[in-house]
Design an enzyme around this catalytic site. Sequence first.
Site, PDB file in Angstrom:
ATOM      1  N   PRO A 195       5.704  -7.780  -5.389  1.00 28.92           N
ATOM      2  CA  PRO A 195       4.516  -8.810  -5.283  1.00 28.92           C
ATOM      3  C   PRO A 195       3.839  -8.961  -4.127  1.00 28.92           C
ATOM      4  CG  PRO A 195       6.715  -9.986  -5.895  1.00 28.92           C
ATOM      5  CD  PRO A 195       7.116  -8.546  -5.605  1.00 28.92           C
ATOM      6  N   GLU A 196       2.377  -8.880  -4.127  1.00 26.27           N
ATOM      7  CA  GLU A 196       1.744  -9.043  -3.084  1.00 26.27           C
ATOM      8  C   GLU A 196       1.951 -10.638  -2.201  1.00 26.27           C
ATOM      9  OE1 GLU A 196      -0.564  -6.681  -2.406  1.00 26.27           O
ATOM     10  OE2 GLU A 196      -0.253  -5.386  -3.996  1.00 26.27           O
ATOM     11  N   LYS A 242       7.025 -12.093   2.798  1.00 22.36           N
ATOM     12  CA  LYS A 242       7.521 -11.838   1.432  1.00 22.36           C
ATOM     13  C   LYS A 242       8.554 -12.714   1.288  1.00 22.36           C
ATOM     14  CE  LYS A 242       4.490  -8.079   0.380  1.00 22.36           C
ATOM     15  NZ  LYS A 242       4.403  -6.843  -0.318  1.00 22.36           N
ATOM     16  N   ASN A 268       0.785  -3.182  -2.358  1.00 18.81           N
ATOM     17  CA  ASN A 268       0.497  -1.802  -2.635  1.00 18.81           C
ATOM     18  C   ASN A 268      -0.935  -1.870  -3.179  1.00 18.81           C
ATOM     19  OD1 ASN A 268       1.049   0.912  -2.527  1.00 18.81           O
ATOM     20  ND2 ASN A 268       1.265   1.258  -4.542  1.00 18.81           N
ATOM     21  N   ARG A 276       4.958   5.328  -2.798  1.00 17.17           N
ATOM     22  CA  ARG A 276       3.923   4.343  -3.534  1.00 17.17           C
ATOM     23  C   ARG A 276       2.636   5.069  -3.632  1.00 17.17           C
ATOM     24  NH1 ARG A 276       5.551  -0.721  -2.300  1.00 17.17           N
ATOM     25  NH2 ARG A 276       4.426  -1.264  -4.217  1.00 17.17           N
TER      26      ARG A 276
END
Length: 276
Positions: free
Chosen positions: A2-3, A55, A170, A263
């Site tokens: 998750p961002e 995060k 990402n 990624r």
Amino acid sequence: MPEGDAIYRTARTLHRALAGETVTRFESVLPALTRVHEDAPITGRQVERVEAAGKHVLMRFSGSLVLRTHMRMNGSWHIYRPGERWRRPRRDMRVVIATERFEAVAFNVPVAEFLGSEDEARHADLRAMGPDLLGDTFDEAEALRRIRLRGREAIADVLLNQRVVAGIGNVYKSEVLFICRVNPFTPADGVADERVGDLLKTARKLLRANVSTLGGGITTYIGFRRTRGRDESQRRYVYGRARRPCRRCGTPIRVQAQGPHARLTYWCPACQPRPA
Ligand SMILES: [Zn+2]
């Protein structure tokens, strides 16, 4: 993963539901957590605050105890009314924190631990976290200093490293590099201080803008036609748009796996040429 803005929204939603309430039930399938609960029960404690740190989601309880969770790729927190049916199977449950009004359930969180206030202060992950792009203040000079320490590592990988700067996932990685016209494979030390400053300011602006848009989804490109808004890539410059025309110049967007975790990176070879 998750961002940063998704973690921030999760923390804010949990905070609104739980802060100031007393825990009426605690449940976990993680032995390290249930051991703490047996020694010093979570039930009866008040939830003081829930916040995002990079995060991580930190849930603070009275009596100086903090529940730290990290979502990685698949973890999530849900909030339910008591008795409401969960949208994930019970076998995915890792932690339940219930109050009279709500039930917060962590599904598949790969990292969950209780920290005392002293543990938290010296916790390596938190201590090592780079300046937080979603913080009320952002230490750009410190972020730049950490980026410079990465030397020749590709700028795209450096931006994803939460120990350098916290918050970029990402999707934002590709979007920010496109907006600032920086090739993702450029060695970090080949990006001038001023461009690095642009990257950080752009990332902070996008992340903060997306936090204030409720309803989720990441929007970086706002020229999309609302009638066709189902496809998320319509809301982005490059991410998820491989082989489709660049929004600036029409060149097909490219995609390639990059870095130690392979990624996906999206970029326009014309707008973001490889440095000579
Ligand atoms: Zn282009």
